[in-house]
Design a protein around this motif. Structure first.
Motif, PDB file in Angstrom:
ATOM      1  N   ALA A   1       0.801  -1.227   0.000  1.00 32.41           N
ATOM      2  CA  ALA A   1       0.000   0.000   0.000  1.00 32.41           C
ATOM      3  C   ALA A   1       0.836   1.281   0.000  1.00 32.41           C
ATOM      4  N   PHE A   2       2.072   1.223   0.514  1.00 30.82           N
ATOM      5  CA  PHE A   2       2.821   2.470   0.703  1.00 30.82           C
ATOM      6  C   PHE A   2       4.222   2.496   0.097  1.00 30.82           C
ATOM      7  N   TYR A   3       4.783   1.321  -0.183  1.00 32.95           N
ATOM      8  CA  TYR A   3       6.171   1.306  -0.622  1.00 32.95           C
ATOM      9  C   TYR A   3       6.345   0.946  -2.095  1.00 32.95           C
ATOM     10  N   LEU A   4       5.541  -0.007  -2.582  1.00 32.92           N
ATOM     11  CA  LEU A   4       5.666  -0.384  -3.985  1.00 32.92           C
ATOM     12  C   LEU A   4       5.111   0.733  -4.875  1.00 32.92           C
ATOM     13  N   PRO A   5       5.919   1.313  -5.738  1.00 32.32           N
ATOM     14  CA  PRO A   5       5.463   2.483  -6.507  1.00 32.32           C
ATOM     15  C   PRO A   5       4.223   2.212  -7.354  1.00 32.32           C
ATOM     16  N   TYR A   6       4.144   1.013  -7.942  1.00 30.67           N
ATOM     17  CA  TYR A   6       3.022   0.753  -8.849  1.00 30.67           C
ATOM     18  C   TYR A   6       1.720   0.580  -8.073  1.00 30.67           C
ATOM     19  N   THR A   7       1.738  -0.211  -7.024  1.00 35.55           N
ATOM     20  CA  THR A   7       0.495  -0.508  -6.298  1.00 35.55           C
ATOM     21  C   THR A   7       0.035   0.667  -5.442  1.00 35.55           C
ATOM     22  N   ARG A   8       0.966   1.433  -4.878  1.00 34.37           N
ATOM     23  CA  ARG A   8       0.522   2.494  -3.973  1.00 34.37           C
ATOM     24  C   ARG A   8      -0.234   3.587  -4.702  1.00 34.37           C
ATOM     25  N   LYS A   9       0.038   3.749  -5.994  1.00 36.60           N
ATOM     26  CA  LYS A   9      -0.701   4.768  -6.749  1.00 36.60           C
ATOM     27  C   LYS A   9      -2.061   4.253  -7.177  1.00 36.60           C
ATOM     28  N   LEU A  10      -2.222   2.950  -7.249  1.00 35.49           N
ATOM     29  CA  LEU A  10      -3.488   2.377  -7.723  1.00 35.49           C
ATOM     30  C   LEU A  10      -4.506   2.212  -6.612  1.00 35.49           C
ATOM     31  N   LEU A  11      -4.023   1.953  -5.401  1.00 35.93           N
ATOM     32  CA  LEU A  11      -4.954   1.622  -4.324  1.00 35.93           C
ATOM     33  C   LEU A  11      -5.715   2.854  -3.843  1.00 35.93           C
ATOM     34  N   PRO A  12      -7.034   2.740  -3.673  1.00 38.08           N
ATOM     35  CA  PRO A  12      -7.797   3.856  -3.097  1.00 38.08           C
ATOM     36  C   PRO A  12      -7.397   4.078  -1.644  1.00 38.08           C
ATOM     37  N   ASP A  13      -7.673   5.267  -1.152  1.00 37.14           N
ATOM     38  CA  ASP A  13      -7.295   5.619   0.219  1.00 37.14           C
ATOM     39  C   ASP A  13      -7.914   4.665   1.246  1.00 37.14           C
ATOM     40  N   GLN A  14      -9.148   4.238   0.988  1.00 40.25           N
ATOM     41  CA  GLN A  14      -9.802   3.353   1.960  1.00 40.25           C
ATOM     42  C   GLN A  14      -9.064   2.024   2.082  1.00 40.25           C
TER      43      GLN A  14
ATOM     44  N   VAL B   1      -4.105  -0.405   9.077  1.00 39.95           N
ATOM     45  CA  VAL B   1      -4.668  -0.850  10.358  1.00 39.95           C
ATOM     46  C   VAL B   1      -4.458  -2.358  10.549  1.00 39.95           C
ATOM     47  N   CYS B   2      -4.754  -3.147   9.516  1.00 41.30           N
ATOM     48  CA  CYS B   2      -4.555  -4.610   9.604  1.00 41.30           C
ATOM     49  C   CYS B   2      -3.091  -4.936   9.866  1.00 41.30           C
TER      50      CYS B   2
ATOM     51  N   ASN C   1      -0.042   4.581  18.624  1.00 44.55           N
ATOM     52  CA  ASN C   1      -0.137   4.891  17.192  1.00 44.55           C
ATOM     53  C   ASN C   1      -1.392   4.281  16.586  1.00 44.55           C
ATOM     54  N   LEU C   2      -1.681   3.048  16.973  1.00 42.30           N
ATOM     55  CA  LEU C   2      -2.860   2.377  16.420  1.00 42.30           C
ATOM     56  C   LEU C   2      -4.144   3.089  16.843  1.00 42.30           C
ATOM     57  N   ALA C   3      -4.167   3.556  18.071  1.00 38.62           N
ATOM     58  CA  ALA C   3      -5.356   4.253  18.571  1.00 38.62           C
ATOM     59  C   ALA C   3      -5.616   5.528  17.771  1.00 38.62           C
TER      60      ALA C   3
ATOM     61  N   ASN D   1      -8.778   8.216  13.454  1.00 40.62           N
ATOM     62  CA  ASN D   1      -8.751   9.271  12.445  1.00 40.62           C
ATOM     63  C   ASN D   1      -8.803   8.720  11.023  1.00 40.62           C
ATOM     64  N   GLY D   2      -9.602   7.726  10.836  1.00 42.02           N
ATOM     65  CA  GLY D   2      -9.884   7.232   9.495  1.00 42.02           C
ATOM     66  C   GLY D   2      -8.840   6.311   8.908  1.00 42.02           C
ATOM     67  N   GLY D   3      -7.905   5.828   9.717  1.00 41.28           N
ATOM     68  CA  GLY D   3      -6.966   4.841   9.206  1.00 41.28           C
ATOM     69  C   GLY D   3      -5.629   5.389   8.765  1.00 41.28           C
ATOM     70  N   PHE D   4      -5.427   6.666   8.986  1.00 41.27           N
ATOM     71  CA  PHE D   4      -4.124   7.259   8.690  1.00 41.27           C
ATOM     72  C   PHE D   4      -3.635   8.045   9.904  1.00 41.27           C
ATOM     73  N   MET D   5      -2.320   8.225   9.968  1.00 42.84           N
ATOM     74  CA  MET D   5      -1.758   9.002  11.061  1.00 42.84           C
ATOM     75  C   MET D   5      -1.964  10.482  10.772  1.00 42.84           C
ATOM     76  N   PRO D   6      -2.660  11.184  11.665  1.00 48.95           N
ATOM     77  CA  PRO D   6      -2.849  12.615  11.413  1.00 48.95           C
ATOM     78  C   PRO D   6      -1.558  13.400  11.627  1.00 48.95           C
TER      79      PRO D   6
END
Lengths: 196, 47
Positions: free
Chosen positions: A46-59, A66-67, A95-97, A102-107
Motif C-alpha cells: 500500500a505504501f512502498y511499492l510504486p506501482y500498487t501504492r498509486k493504484l490503491l484507493p485511500d480506503q 490498520v490490519c 499509534n494504532l489508537a 482518524n480514518g486509518g491514517f496518522m494525522p
C-alpha cells in the motif's frame, strides 16, 4: 528515520556494552518472527511499492495500515517477555489508537507540516487529504484530530538536517527498540563463545 | 561453472550461523519499526 536510528544506536550500544563487560552480545530471539513479514506485507503493497501504492484507493490503504499494525501488535505481544517490548507495545497501541480514530491514517497537524517544509511545498498540500500516495499521514488541523496528543505533532530541532514529524508513540517505540537491543542478552564470556 | 559451484559451497560453509541469526533479527526489527509508523518525511510530496 528516528526509529531506524534507535535500532542502529541500540545495536552499537549493545555490542559496545557487552565488550566493555567482557561478555558476548546476543541479539534477541524472537518468537513467530514470520508475523513481522506477514504484518509488513500489506504496508509494503500500500505504501512502498510504486506501482500498487498509486493504484490503491485511500480506503484500501487505510485498511491495510490498520490490519498491518494489528498483526505487528500481535507479534509484540507474543514476544512480550523480551526487554523493552512493553514500551514497544504501548507505542504501537498509541499509534494504532490515533490512526484508528482518524480514518486509518496518522494525522499530521497543520502546524507541524508548516514547520516541516517550505511554504511552496506546504501550499501544495490539501487539508483532509493524504500527504502523498506513499504517505501514511493525513494533513488535519488540530481541532479535527481525535486524540491529537498522539498525532504526528513533534518536529526535531532545526539543527537536525533530516526533517520529519513524529508522535508520542514513535518515541516509545524507539525507546523500546533501543532497550530491546541493549537489553541484557550478554551472558556468555567472549572467550567461550567466540561471538562478536 | 564447476569453480562457481565450488566457490559457492566454500562461501556458505564459512557463514557463521550467529551472523545469519543477527541479520534475520535485524531485518525483523527494522520491518517492525517501519511498520509501526515510521515518522513522516513529507519532502517527497507528489512522489
Amino acid at each position: 528515520m528516528v526509529l531506524l536510528t534507535a535500532v542502529l544506536a541500540g545495536t552499537l550500544t549493545g555490542l559496545g556494552y557487552a565488550r566493555l563487560k567482557g561478555s558476548t552480545w546476543h541479539p534477541p530471539v524472537f518468537r513467530s518472527a514470520w508475523l513481522v513479514l506477514l504484518g509488513f506485507l500489506p504496508q509494503w503493497i500500500a505504501f512502498y511499492l510504486p506501482y500498487t501504492r498509486k493504484l490503491l484507493p485511500d480506503q484500501v490503504a487505510a485498511a491495510s495500515l490498520v490490519c498491518s499494525q494489528l498483526i505487528l501488535l500481535v507479534f509484540v505481544i507474543v514476544n512480550f517477555r523480551l526487554p523493552g517490548m512493553f514500551l514497544l507495545a504501548i507505542g504501537f497501541a498509541c499509534n494504532l489508537a490515533v490512526i484508528g480514530a482518524n480514518g486509518g491514517f496518522m494525522p499530521l497537524t497543520v502546524d507541524a507540516a508548516s514547520r516541516l517544509v517550505d511554504p511552496s511545498v506546504f501550499n501544495r498540500l490539501t487539508i483532509g487529504e493524504r500527504i502523498s500516495s506513499a504517505s501514511k499521514d493525513v494533513l488535519l488541523p488540530e481541532s479535527r484530530i481525535v486524540l491529537s496528543w498522539l498525532a504526528d505533532r513533534f518536529i526535531p530541532p532545526t539543527f537536525v538536517p533530516y526533517r520529519f514529524a513524529f508522535s508520542f508513540g514513535d518515541v516509545l517505540i524507539a525507546a523500546g527498540a533501543f532497550w530491546l537491543l541493549v537489553g541484557g542478552n550478554s551472558t556468555v564470556s567472549a572467550t567461550d563463545s567466540g561471538d562478536f | 561453472m564447476k569453480n562457481l559451484i565450488n566457490n559457492s559451497v566454500l562461501f556458505t560453509s564459512k557463514i557463521n550461523k550467529t551472523h545469519v541469526h543477527f541479520a534475520y533479527m535485524l531485518l525483523a526489527l527494522v520491518l517492525l519499526v517501519l511498520g509501526a509508523g515510521a515518522p513522516e518525511d513529507i519532502g517527497g510530496v507528489g512522489r
